[in-house]
Design a protein around this motif. Structure first.
Motif, PDB file in Angstrom:
ATOM      1  N   GLU A 297       0.842  -1.195   0.000  1.00  0.00           N
ATOM      2  CA  GLU A 297       0.000   0.000   0.000  1.00  0.00           C
ATOM      3  C   GLU A 297       0.875   1.242   0.000  1.00  0.00           C
ATOM      4  O   GLU A 297       1.695   1.452   0.907  1.00  0.00           O
ATOM      5  CB  GLU A 297      -0.901  -0.001   1.229  1.00  0.00           C
ATOM      6  N   GLY A 298       0.724   2.057  -1.035  1.00  0.00           N
ATOM      7  CA  GLY A 298       1.531   3.269  -1.135  1.00  0.00           C
ATOM      8  C   GLY A 298       1.257   3.985  -2.439  1.00  0.00           C
ATOM      9  O   GLY A 298       0.208   3.792  -3.077  1.00  0.00           O
ATOM     10  N   VAL A 299       2.211   4.796  -2.848  1.00  0.00           N
ATOM     11  CA  VAL A 299       2.054   5.581  -4.068  1.00  0.00           C
ATOM     12  C   VAL A 299       1.871   4.683  -5.275  1.00  0.00           C
ATOM     13  O   VAL A 299       1.004   4.924  -6.136  1.00  0.00           O
ATOM     14  CB  VAL A 299       3.283   6.501  -4.268  1.00  0.00           C
ATOM     15  N   VAL A 300       2.662   3.617  -5.371  1.00  0.00           N
ATOM     16  CA  VAL A 300       2.598   2.734  -6.539  1.00  0.00           C
ATOM     17  C   VAL A 300       1.253   2.017  -6.605  1.00  0.00           C
ATOM     18  O   VAL A 300       0.645   1.907  -7.683  1.00  0.00           O
ATOM     19  CB  VAL A 300       3.759   1.713  -6.524  1.00  0.00           C
ATOM     20  N   SER A 301       0.743   1.538  -5.490  1.00  0.00           N
ATOM     21  CA  SER A 301      -0.559   0.860  -5.517  1.00  0.00           C
ATOM     22  C   SER A 301      -1.652   1.822  -5.961  1.00  0.00           C
ATOM     23  O   SER A 301      -2.594   1.426  -6.661  1.00  0.00           O
ATOM     24  CB  SER A 301      -0.892   0.268  -4.145  1.00  0.00           C
ATOM     25  N   THR A 302      -1.524   3.096  -5.570  1.00  0.00           N
ATOM     26  CA  THR A 302      -2.499   4.098  -6.003  1.00  0.00           C
ATOM     27  C   THR A 302      -2.413   4.320  -7.507  1.00  0.00           C
ATOM     28  O   THR A 302      -3.438   4.387  -8.207  1.00  0.00           O
ATOM     29  CB  THR A 302      -2.254   5.432  -5.265  1.00  0.00           C
ATOM     30  N   LEU A 303      -1.178   4.414  -8.027  1.00  0.00           N
ATOM     31  CA  LEU A 303      -0.991   4.584  -9.471  1.00  0.00           C
ATOM     32  C   LEU A 303      -1.537   3.381 -10.245  1.00  0.00           C
ATOM     33  O   LEU A 303      -2.084   3.532 -11.341  1.00  0.00           O
ATOM     34  CB  LEU A 303       0.493   4.780  -9.787  1.00  0.00           C
ATOM     35  N   LEU A 304      -1.364   2.193  -9.662  1.00  0.00           N
ATOM     36  CA  LEU A 304      -1.836   0.976 -10.329  1.00  0.00           C
ATOM     37  C   LEU A 304      -3.336   0.790 -10.184  1.00  0.00           C
ATOM     38  O   LEU A 304      -3.932  -0.037 -10.883  1.00  0.00           O
ATOM     39  CB  LEU A 304      -1.118  -0.247  -9.745  1.00  0.00           C
ATOM     40  N   GLY A 305      -3.945   1.520  -9.270  1.00  0.00           N
ATOM     41  CA  GLY A 305      -5.370   1.360  -9.027  1.00  0.00           C
ATOM     42  C   GLY A 305      -5.693   0.054  -8.329  1.00  0.00           C
ATOM     43  O   GLY A 305      -6.757  -0.536  -8.540  1.00  0.00           O
ATOM     44  N   MET A 306      -4.757  -0.395  -7.467  1.00  0.00           N
ATOM     45  CA  MET A 306      -4.932  -1.667  -6.787  1.00  0.00           C
ATOM     46  C   MET A 306      -4.932  -1.461  -5.274  1.00  0.00           C
ATOM     47  O   MET A 306      -4.212  -0.615  -4.754  1.00  0.00           O
ATOM     48  CB  MET A 306      -3.804  -2.643  -7.164  1.00  0.00           C
ATOM     49  N   LYS A 307      -5.750  -2.239  -4.577  1.00  0.00           N
ATOM     50  CA  LYS A 307      -5.766  -2.198  -3.125  1.00  0.00           C
ATOM     51  C   LYS A 307      -4.433  -2.727  -2.612  1.00  0.00           C
ATOM     52  O   LYS A 307      -3.901  -3.703  -3.130  1.00  0.00           O
ATOM     53  CB  LYS A 307      -6.916  -3.041  -2.584  1.00  0.00           C
ATOM     54  N   GLY A 308      -3.871  -2.083  -1.599  1.00  0.00           N
ATOM     55  CA  GLY A 308      -2.551  -2.447  -1.122  1.00  0.00           C
ATOM     56  C   GLY A 308      -2.552  -3.111   0.239  1.00  0.00           C
ATOM     57  O   GLY A 308      -3.511  -3.025   1.007  1.00  0.00           O
TER      58      GLY A 308
END
Length: 417
Positions: free
Chosen positions: A192-203
């Protein structure tokens, strides 16, 4: 088996030749002589510019056998281990059936006896890894299980973990904890972080790991039991364990080699080969892990070798299986992370044996030859020709890696790359 290893820099702590260049003569699988120069009428292996050290020992290795031989069987898995410089490994119980009774423990030991790589099966904490009832831990211990873990299934029930810690005390066994609070991690696939937000995936938040570490540290302190944490990944996890060690708790931990070099930014291309659990974290986490290795907070580096069939990896990221094959790349990744040869030997050969209470090999006459010869400057390519595993799920497949295992020796057998 007779062999003369010439001009190797010795990295056996405690040896009078430590960090010095020496020749090592092996006769019938035993150390016959260690000296500055030896001449003998036997096969010669030129190790000039390379190091000789105790064979590596892996505290976290998954294989398919028994039951999931399409992923990995002992023949291919142990060949990959030898190619990676390992002469011993702790086998996780994530099989079908799991290693949850003395029957499975004895099967593993009997099947792998007298191989180049020594195999130490870890029994399950709970029956069938279901997290409900304690497994037959004492029976497994008497049959040869060195420690107990539910593998990649965290023990959700704090009461069950407390009972396991107390019960294992009775026969001086060790409990491994896989730290993940599943209620917080849920079904997420990435950090969960910036990359998960960019990917549109729950982290998966770092908190999922850290809460479980905090819980089990409290349980270990309450019961007075030793505990080992498998594959920690976050900054706060390192801090919690460092603080626990300062308090005098009997706690050890390890980190997977790939968590020392890969961040969650590798997932931006949705490449399922980077899908691992625990997930790849951030650069700040890597920095904390490396500092933890250097200051002694983290005891060992593991491969977390997790073979998967091609059809379980070469699919959409969301449904792909977790894990990479890591036995052959662990050493190179530790070098890539910037660790010295001396520290790598400590974390991959010496400390893992201390954790599992296995005797560390030494380089003295009349002792069994248990060793690895490696070169930190030589490069090699991890590809179809060099891969000994039955599986090839690795983001490093096809890459040129620095740091080559040249020779592995144990149980009167020799493997050369």
């Amino acid at each position: 088996m007779n062999l003369l290893i010439k001009s190797a820099t010795v990295l056996y702590p405690g040896s009078p030749f430590y960090q010095k260049v020496a020749d090592v003569l092996i006769k019938d699988g035993f150390i016959a002589e260690v000296a500055e120069s030896i001449n003998a009428d036997v096969d010669v292996f030129d190790a000039a510019g390379s190091y000789i050290a105790p064979g590596f020992f892996d505290l976290n290795c998954n294989m398919g056998e028994p039951g999931l031989e399409t992923k990995e069987d002992f023949s291919t898995g142990l060949a990959a281990a030898a190619a990676g410089g390992f002469t011993g490994l702790a086998l996780m119980p994530d099989t079908q059936p799991p290693i949850h009774s003395k029957t499975e423990v004895e099967y593993v030991l009997n099947t792998t006896r007298n191989k180049l790589v020594d195999v130490y099966p870890l029994g399950t904490i709970s029956y069938k890894r279901e997290g409900k009832d304690l497994a037959e831990m004492y029976d497994m211990y008497r049959s040869g299980a060195k420690a107990f873990t539910d593998g990649n299934s965290p023990v959700k029930d704090a009461g069950l973990m407390e009972r396991a810690l107390l019960y294992a005390q009775g026969f001086d066994a060790l409990i491994f904890s896989y730290p993940e609070d599943v209620a917080i991690a849920g079904k997420a696939k990435v950090h969960e972080g910036v990359v998960s937000t960019l990917l549109g995936m729950k982290g998966i938040p770092s908190l999922a790991e850290e809460l479980m570490i905090a819980r089990d540290l409290y349980l270990a302190e309450y019961t007075g039991s030793p505990i080992h944490f498998s594959t920690i990944t976050t900054t706060r996890s390192v801090e919690l364990i460092r603080e626990a060690k300062r308090k005098g708790l009997r706690v050890t931990c390890d980190v997977a080699a790939h968590h020392l070099v890969l961040t969650d930014e590798a997932l931006l291309g949705f490449d399922s080969q980077y899908k691992v659990k625990p997930p790849l974290r951030t650069q700040s986490d890597i920095d904390a892990l490396l500092q933890g290795l250097k200051d002694g907070t983290i005891d060992a580096i593991v491969s977390q070798h997790t073979p998967q069939e091609k059809e379980l990896k070469e699919v959409e990221f969301e449904i792909a299986a977790f894990g990479i094959v890591g036995l052959q790349t662990a050493f190179s990744l530790a070098l890539q992370a910037g660790l010295s040869a001396e520290l790598i030997v400590e974390k991959m050969a010496i400390n893992p044996r201390k954790v599992l209470n296995v005797q560390t090999p030494d380089l003295t006459t009349n002792k069994p030859a248990n060793l690895v010869v490696f070169n930190t400057g030589q490069s090699w390519t991890f590809d179809k020709q060099s891969n000994h595993s039955k599986s090839c799920n690795s983001p490093f497949f096809g890459q040129n890696l620095k740091g080559k295992i040249l020779l592995t020796c144990n149980n009167k057998q020799v493997f050369t790359n």
